[in-house]
Design a protein around this motif. Structure first.
Motif, PDB file in Angstrom:
ATOM      1  N   UNK A 143      12.148  -0.290 -10.377  1.00 14.89           N
ATOM      2  CA  UNK A 143      12.789  -1.508  -9.891  1.00 14.89           C
ATOM      3  C   UNK A 143      12.191  -1.954  -8.552  1.00 14.89           C
ATOM      4  N   UNK A 144      12.345  -1.156  -7.516  1.00 16.21           N
ATOM      5  CA  UNK A 144      11.952  -1.587  -6.180  1.00 16.21           C
ATOM      6  C   UNK A 144      10.440  -1.739  -6.042  1.00 16.21           C
ATOM      7  N   UNK A 145       9.699  -0.757  -6.533  1.00  9.53           N
ATOM      8  CA  UNK A 145       8.249  -0.813  -6.355  1.00  9.53           C
ATOM      9  C   UNK A 145       7.601  -1.837  -7.290  1.00  9.53           C
ATOM     10  N   UNK A 146       8.128  -1.973  -8.508  1.00  9.36           N
ATOM     11  CA  UNK A 146       7.582  -3.023  -9.372  1.00  9.36           C
ATOM     12  C   UNK A 146       7.832  -4.384  -8.728  1.00  9.36           C
ATOM     13  N   UNK A 147       9.019  -4.550  -8.123  1.00  7.75           N
ATOM     14  CA  UNK A 147       9.299  -5.820  -7.448  1.00  7.75           C
ATOM     15  C   UNK A 147       8.342  -6.065  -6.277  1.00  7.75           C
ATOM     16  N   UNK A 148       7.953  -4.989  -5.590  1.00  6.27           N
ATOM     17  CA  UNK A 148       6.960  -5.146  -4.513  1.00  6.27           C
ATOM     18  C   UNK A 148       5.624  -5.631  -5.083  1.00  6.27           C
ATOM     19  N   UNK A 149       5.256  -5.133  -6.255  1.00  2.76           N
ATOM     20  CA  UNK A 149       4.019  -5.613  -6.895  1.00  2.76           C
ATOM     21  C   UNK A 149       4.117  -7.122  -7.134  1.00  2.76           C
ATOM     22  N   UNK A 150       5.317  -7.580  -7.542  1.00  2.00           N
ATOM     23  CA  UNK A 150       5.507  -9.019  -7.750  1.00  2.00           C
ATOM     24  C   UNK A 150       5.403  -9.774  -6.422  1.00  2.00           C
ATOM     25  N   UNK A 151       5.929  -9.175  -5.347  1.00  2.00           N
ATOM     26  CA  UNK A 151       5.848  -9.828  -4.034  1.00  2.00           C
ATOM     27  C   UNK A 151       4.400  -9.972  -3.587  1.00  2.00           C
ATOM     28  N   UNK A 152       3.624  -8.902  -3.750  1.00  2.00           N
ATOM     29  CA  UNK A 152       2.210  -8.974  -3.353  1.00  2.00           C
ATOM     30  C   UNK A 152       1.496 -10.038  -4.189  1.00  2.00           C
ATOM     31  N   UNK A 153       1.760 -10.045  -5.501  1.00  2.00           N
ATOM     32  CA  UNK A 153       1.162 -11.059  -6.378  1.00  2.00           C
ATOM     33  C   UNK A 153       1.586 -12.460  -5.935  1.00  2.00           C
TER      34      UNK A 153
END
Lengths: 260, 260
Positions: free
Chosen positions: A173-183
């Motif tokens: 959840x949290x780290x996948x969401x960070x991947x979305x933020x970077x993207x």
């Protein structure tokens, strides 16, 4: 109450009306024959239906079968001291907090694995797993009876299991969401709307219904496309995105080893 | 063909019937009045509808308006040499490959941003962005006319934009999927089904429709819960998961700085 016998309705007091509390309360209210919500202790009256008894005085908490502390992790320990003389089974809803942070006589947890937010009207609780724990079989059965009213997905965890499951949830959840933020930031800085990536992201998640994430991995690292990897890293470095380049490298290395 | 005038139908030959090729072909076939699929060059006959002319001899490629090379990135350059004498606009479908890898007279790309897989029956092309590029306005218009038959989301990219968008897609798709893989393995090693995390993952993605990922970030790093962070890292280290601990650390550091 004897083991295995379902007391009907189960009497509950909820403490807190934040993200978790609010959604627990609305869900409990759907089963008035099975769950009697005896009151909600809250400091904010904002978003509660009018017919729920509000408790503001901690000295006037009504008796019940279960007290549910749907409070922030960092206040639960202190708050529980207010209930230290009670004989009522008192549980928290945290994925993180160990049971010994509850200073009560009968303790447990009732942890729904979902990232709740107040703004969302309703969740499909039948899909949400609820993890329960208590110190004896009688209390566990009581919690199980309550949880099973909401969802068929009720699990008793061993203590090590819960901790590691929470780590897994941080990645999922949290780290996948960070991947979305970077993207998102990379798109925005290149004057491209983030929304363009949504069909791709939805597809990635849709695959999880039928395939393990390991089997559906794609991308430059998966196909050992070192030309692209080198070009991407250079592109990030040249745009001053050193920390993103570092993340790109460490995740790519992990993937290269995983599919070696 | 003059700029801006839509030739109807547009004549197309597709090279390759893999993940991208297969789905392009089925979509083209939905618009027989607008797109004439003059043939498919493929080495595998497996999954193509019977009424599509198959081309096996590279010397017998029919004339068309557009040749689409839906081939693997690493074979496109060499394959394009077979078409070096053709006057037909020849495009690849890669998100990665620069135009100069096409050894043809009129070159471009036609890049649908989706992670296609053959097993899936159909995609909603109206949701899929298609990025196009060519060397002159006439060819660009021709590609745009073709792409707009499939989806309203057609974009002309500058060369730097496409590269960085592909990096963004790696984060949004490939790296988020790796987060799911790590979560999957942590769950499995603790005898918990990965499926338990699916409602959480779906919620994370559902939020992207309405909120930016930056605004919907949750978790220990977001709330600066250093106790939990330290405990999680120790848990990973003590389970021999040093590389996962390293990833946990670097992503948590990034989040702590982001929400400082």
């Amino acid at each position: 109450m004897a083991t295995g016998i379902i007391k009907n309705p189960i009497e509950v007091v909820v403490f807190g009306s934040g993200n978790v509390g609010k959604h627990l309360i609305s869900e409990f209210k759907k089963y008035p024959d099975k769950i009697r919500l005896k009151g909600v202790w809250t400091r904010t009256f904002s978003n509660l239906p009018r017919d729920i008894p509000i408790i503001t005085d901690l000295k006037k908490i009504p008796p019940a079968d279960i007290y549910i502390l749907a409070l922030k992790d960092d206040v639960i320990e202190n708050f529980s001291k207010n209930l230290s003389h009670s004989e009522v089974l008192t549980v928290h809803t945290s994925g993180v907090l160990p049971l010994d942070k509850l200073h009560v006589k009968r303790k447990g947890y009732f942890y729904p694995l979902q990232s709740f937010r107040k703004e969302k009207k309703e969740y499909d609780w039948k899909e949400i797993p609820v993890f329960i724990q208590a110190e004896n079989e009688k209390d566990l059965n009581l919690l199980e009876n309550l949880a099973k009213i909401l969802t068929p997905k009720v699990y008793r965890l061993k203590s090590g299991q819960k901790q590691m499951m929470h780590v897994a949830a941080v990645f999922a959840n949290n780290f996948s969401n960070l991947m979305f933020t970077i993207a998102h930031d990379l798109m925005q800085e290149n004057k491209l709307p983030f929304d363009l990536l949504l069909p791709l992201i939805k597809e990635t998640v849709e695959r999880l219904e039928n395939f393990s994430p390991r089997d559906s991995q794609t991308g430059p690292a998966r196909r050992k496309d070192t030309d692209t990897i080198v070009r991407h890293m250079a592109l990030l470095e040249n745009s001053g995105k050193h920390r993103e380049a570092e993340i790109y490298k460490i995740l790519t290395d992990y993937l290269l080893k995983l599919y070696r």
